[in-house]
Motif scaffolding. Structure first.
Motif, PDB file in Angstrom:
ATOM      1  N   VAL A   9       0.832  -1.207   0.000  1.00  0.00           N
ATOM      2  CA  VAL A   9       0.000   0.000   0.000  1.00  0.00           C
ATOM      3  C   VAL A   9       0.865   1.254   0.000  1.00  0.00           C
ATOM      4  O   VAL A   9       0.696   2.138  -0.846  1.00  0.00           O
ATOM      5  N   ASP A  10       1.798   1.335   0.924  1.00  0.00           N
ATOM      6  CA  ASP A  10       2.647   2.523   1.002  1.00  0.00           C
ATOM      7  C   ASP A  10       3.703   2.551  -0.091  1.00  0.00           C
ATOM      8  O   ASP A  10       4.013   3.605  -0.646  1.00  0.00           O
ATOM      9  N   ARG A  11       4.260   1.412  -0.409  1.00  0.00           N
ATOM     10  CA  ARG A  11       5.352   1.352  -1.373  1.00  0.00           C
ATOM     11  C   ARG A  11       4.877   1.638  -2.793  1.00  0.00           C
ATOM     12  O   ARG A  11       5.548   2.324  -3.548  1.00  0.00           O
ATOM     13  N   SER A  12       3.717   1.114  -3.159  1.00  0.00           N
ATOM     14  CA  SER A  12       3.265   1.263  -4.550  1.00  0.00           C
ATOM     15  C   SER A  12       3.034   2.719  -4.933  1.00  0.00           C
ATOM     16  O   SER A  12       3.196   3.086  -6.098  1.00  0.00           O
ATOM     17  N   VAL A  13       2.683   3.554  -3.993  1.00  0.00           N
ATOM     18  CA  VAL A  13       2.546   4.993  -4.276  1.00  0.00           C
ATOM     19  C   VAL A  13       3.900   5.557  -4.709  1.00  0.00           C
ATOM     20  O   VAL A  13       3.996   6.289  -5.701  1.00  0.00           O
ATOM     21  N   LEU A  14       4.940   5.189  -3.992  1.00  0.00           N
ATOM     22  CA  LEU A  14       6.283   5.662  -4.347  1.00  0.00           C
ATOM     23  C   LEU A  14       6.733   5.097  -5.685  1.00  0.00           C
ATOM     24  O   LEU A  14       7.319   5.800  -6.505  1.00  0.00           O
ATOM     25  N   TRP A  15       6.476   3.826  -5.918  1.00  0.00           N
ATOM     26  CA  TRP A  15       6.847   3.225  -7.197  1.00  0.00           C
ATOM     27  C   TRP A  15       6.196   3.969  -8.348  1.00  0.00           C
ATOM     28  O   TRP A  15       6.824   4.239  -9.364  1.00  0.00           O
ATOM     29  N   ASP A  16       4.919   4.292  -8.171  1.00  0.00           N
ATOM     30  CA  ASP A  16       4.173   4.973  -9.224  1.00  0.00           C
ATOM     31  C   ASP A  16       4.771   6.344  -9.544  1.00  0.00           C
ATOM     32  O   ASP A  16       4.891   6.718 -10.706  1.00  0.00           O
ATOM     33  N   TYR A  17       5.160   7.072  -8.527  1.00  0.00           N
ATOM     34  CA  TYR A  17       5.758   8.382  -8.762  1.00  0.00           C
ATOM     35  C   TYR A  17       7.197   8.280  -9.242  1.00  0.00           C
ATOM     36  O   TYR A  17       7.608   8.984 -10.164  1.00  0.00           O
ATOM     37  N   MET A  18       7.975   7.411  -8.631  1.00  0.00           N
ATOM     38  CA  MET A  18       9.388   7.293  -9.000  1.00  0.00           C
ATOM     39  C   MET A  18       9.599   6.745 -10.404  1.00  0.00           C
ATOM     40  O   MET A  18      10.621   7.033 -11.029  1.00  0.00           O
ATOM     41  N   ALA A  50      16.981   3.188  -1.259  1.00  0.00           N
ATOM     42  CA  ALA A  50      16.894   1.755  -1.562  1.00  0.00           C
ATOM     43  C   ALA A  50      15.692   1.451  -2.449  1.00  0.00           C
ATOM     44  O   ALA A  50      15.789   0.632  -3.373  1.00  0.00           O
ATOM     45  N   ILE A  51      14.578   2.094  -2.198  1.00  0.00           N
ATOM     46  CA  ILE A  51      13.387   1.901  -3.032  1.00  0.00           C
ATOM     47  C   ILE A  51      13.666   2.365  -4.459  1.00  0.00           C
ATOM     48  O   ILE A  51      13.322   1.673  -5.422  1.00  0.00           O
ATOM     49  N   TYR A  52      14.293   3.508  -4.601  1.00  0.00           N
ATOM     50  CA  TYR A  52      14.635   4.057  -5.923  1.00  0.00           C
ATOM     51  C   TYR A  52      15.551   3.100  -6.692  1.00  0.00           C
ATOM     52  O   TYR A  52      15.260   2.743  -7.832  1.00  0.00           O
ATOM     53  N   TRP A  53      16.659   2.703  -6.058  1.00  0.00           N
ATOM     54  CA  TRP A  53      17.686   1.913  -6.748  1.00  0.00           C
ATOM     55  C   TRP A  53      17.362   0.423  -6.816  1.00  0.00           C
ATOM     56  O   TRP A  53      17.673  -0.221  -7.824  1.00  0.00           O
ATOM     57  N   ARG A  89      15.476  -5.867  -5.827  1.00  0.00           N
ATOM     58  CA  ARG A  89      16.720  -6.327  -5.200  1.00  0.00           C
ATOM     59  C   ARG A  89      16.688  -5.940  -3.721  1.00  0.00           C
ATOM     60  O   ARG A  89      17.663  -5.420  -3.184  1.00  0.00           O
ATOM     61  N   PHE A  90      15.567  -6.159  -3.115  1.00  0.00           N
ATOM     62  CA  PHE A  90      15.359  -5.779  -1.721  1.00  0.00           C
ATOM     63  C   PHE A  90      16.421  -6.407  -0.830  1.00  0.00           C
ATOM     64  O   PHE A  90      16.766  -7.570  -0.979  1.00  0.00           O
ATOM     65  N   GLY A  91      16.902  -5.610   0.108  1.00  0.00           N
ATOM     66  CA  GLY A  91      17.866  -6.100   1.065  1.00  0.00           C
ATOM     67  C   GLY A  91      19.302  -6.012   0.616  1.00  0.00           C
ATOM     68  O   GLY A  91      20.216  -6.206   1.402  1.00  0.00           O
ATOM     69  N   ARG A  92      19.514  -5.715  -0.634  1.00  0.00           N
ATOM     70  CA  ARG A  92      20.880  -5.572  -1.123  1.00  0.00           C
ATOM     71  C   ARG A  92      21.349  -4.135  -0.919  1.00  0.00           C
ATOM     72  O   ARG A  92      20.555  -3.203  -0.908  1.00  0.00           O
ATOM     73  N   ARG A  93      22.610  -3.992  -0.782  1.00  0.00           N
ATOM     74  CA  ARG A  93      23.198  -2.664  -0.655  1.00  0.00           C
ATOM     75  C   ARG A  93      23.155  -1.968  -2.011  1.00  0.00           C
ATOM     76  O   ARG A  93      23.314  -2.621  -3.054  1.00  0.00           O
ATOM     77  N   VAL A  94      22.927  -0.665  -1.997  1.00  0.00           N
ATOM     78  CA  VAL A  94      22.975   0.102  -3.239  1.00  0.00           C
ATOM     79  C   VAL A  94      24.435   0.133  -3.672  1.00  0.00           C
ATOM     80  O   VAL A  94      25.301   0.600  -2.937  1.00  0.00           O
ATOM     81  N   ARG A  95      24.705  -0.394  -4.856  1.00  0.00           N
ATOM     82  CA  ARG A  95      26.090  -0.521  -5.299  1.00  0.00           C
ATOM     83  C   ARG A  95      26.341   0.234  -6.587  1.00  0.00           C
ATOM     84  O   ARG A  95      25.578   0.141  -7.525  1.00  0.00           O
ATOM     85  N   PHE A  96      27.400   0.971  -6.583  1.00  0.00           N
ATOM     86  CA  PHE A  96      27.933   1.640  -7.761  1.00  0.00           C
ATOM     87  C   PHE A  96      26.918   2.500  -8.517  1.00  0.00           C
ATOM     88  O   PHE A  96      26.778   2.379  -9.735  1.00  0.00           O
ATOM     89  N   TYR A 102      22.688   8.652 -15.411  1.00  0.00           N
ATOM     90  CA  TYR A 102      21.356   9.228 -15.603  1.00  0.00           C
ATOM     91  C   TYR A 102      20.525   9.047 -14.340  1.00  0.00           C
ATOM     92  O   TYR A 102      19.967   9.996 -13.795  1.00  0.00           O
ATOM     93  N   SER A 103      20.459   7.821 -13.842  1.00  0.00           N
ATOM     94  CA  SER A 103      19.680   7.533 -12.633  1.00  0.00           C
ATOM     95  C   SER A 103      20.273   8.232 -11.414  1.00  0.00           C
ATOM     96  O   SER A 103      19.539   8.731 -10.560  1.00  0.00           O
ATOM     97  N   ALA A 104      21.590   8.274 -11.334  1.00  0.00           N
ATOM     98  CA  ALA A 104      22.249   8.926 -10.205  1.00  0.00           C
ATOM     99  C   ALA A 104      21.953  10.422 -10.190  1.00  0.00           C
ATOM    100  O   ALA A 104      21.748  11.011  -9.117  1.00  0.00           O
ATOM    101  N   SER A 105      21.898  11.025 -11.344  1.00  0.00           N
ATOM    102  CA  SER A 105      21.590  12.453 -11.437  1.00  0.00           C
ATOM    103  C   SER A 105      20.189  12.750 -10.915  1.00  0.00           C
ATOM    104  O   SER A 105      19.987  13.687 -10.137  1.00  0.00           O
ATOM    105  N   TRP A 106      19.225  11.935 -11.315  1.00  0.00           N
ATOM    106  CA  TRP A 106      17.852  12.162 -10.847  1.00  0.00           C
ATOM    107  C   TRP A 106      17.705  11.827  -9.371  1.00  0.00           C
ATOM    108  O   TRP A 106      16.954  12.493  -8.656  1.00  0.00           O
ATOM    109  N   TRP A 107      18.419  10.809  -8.890  1.00  0.00           N
ATOM    110  CA  TRP A 107      18.358  10.522  -7.461  1.00  0.00           C
ATOM    111  C   TRP A 107      18.902  11.706  -6.666  1.00  0.00           C
ATOM    112  O   TRP A 107      18.333  12.097  -5.656  1.00  0.00           O
TER     113      TRP A 107
END
Length: 124
Positions: A9-18, A50-53, A89-96, A102-107
């Motif tokens: 419920v909470d996560r899907s709102v973020l997915w939709d916007y991101m 983590a949600i973004y990446w 990739r839940f639970g994994r560290r954000v790597r590189f 492109y994605s790093a710039s928007w993050w």
């Protein structure tokens, strides 16, 4: 942070916007709205990162690799939920992240905007 399947419920709102950062449009137009939704969410900045990446990017980044991009306005939410649950990739560290400039710039822009909004919320 809960597993994505336990927090739909909470996560899907973020997915939709991101997901807008991987559409064939100018994400800058939607950045203030995406930042507002993120700032108002229950998630910390590291959790948002983590949600973004690890959830959104693996699910929808393919969209910009195809020319022309198949989706411009955003994927339908039920499809997006299933795609994130399949590709995350839940639970994994954000790597590189720097390997994906492109994605790093928007993050970076999103992170800054969320920080400003949260500072305002805390001050007021």
């Amino acid at each position: 942070m809960l597993h994505p399947a336990q927090d739909l419920v909470d996560r899907s709102v973020l997915w939709d916007y991101m997901q807008n950062f991987w559409m064939d449009t100018d994400p800058g137009i939607l950045l203030p709205e995406v930042a507002r939704v993120c700032a108002e969410s229950k998630y910390t900045m590291p959790e948002l990162e983590a949600i973004y990446w690890n959830e959104v990017r693996p699910a929808v980044s393919f969209n910009l690799l195809m020319l022309p991009a198949p989706e411009w306005a955003g994927f339908e939410i039920e499809w997006l939920k299933q795609r994130v649950l399949k590709k995350h990739r839940f639970g994994r560290r954000v790597r590189f992240p720097w390997l994906r400039p492109y994605s790093a710039s928007w993050w970076s822009r999103l992170q800054s905007a969320v920080a400003v909004l949260r500072e305002r919320q805390n001050a007021g």
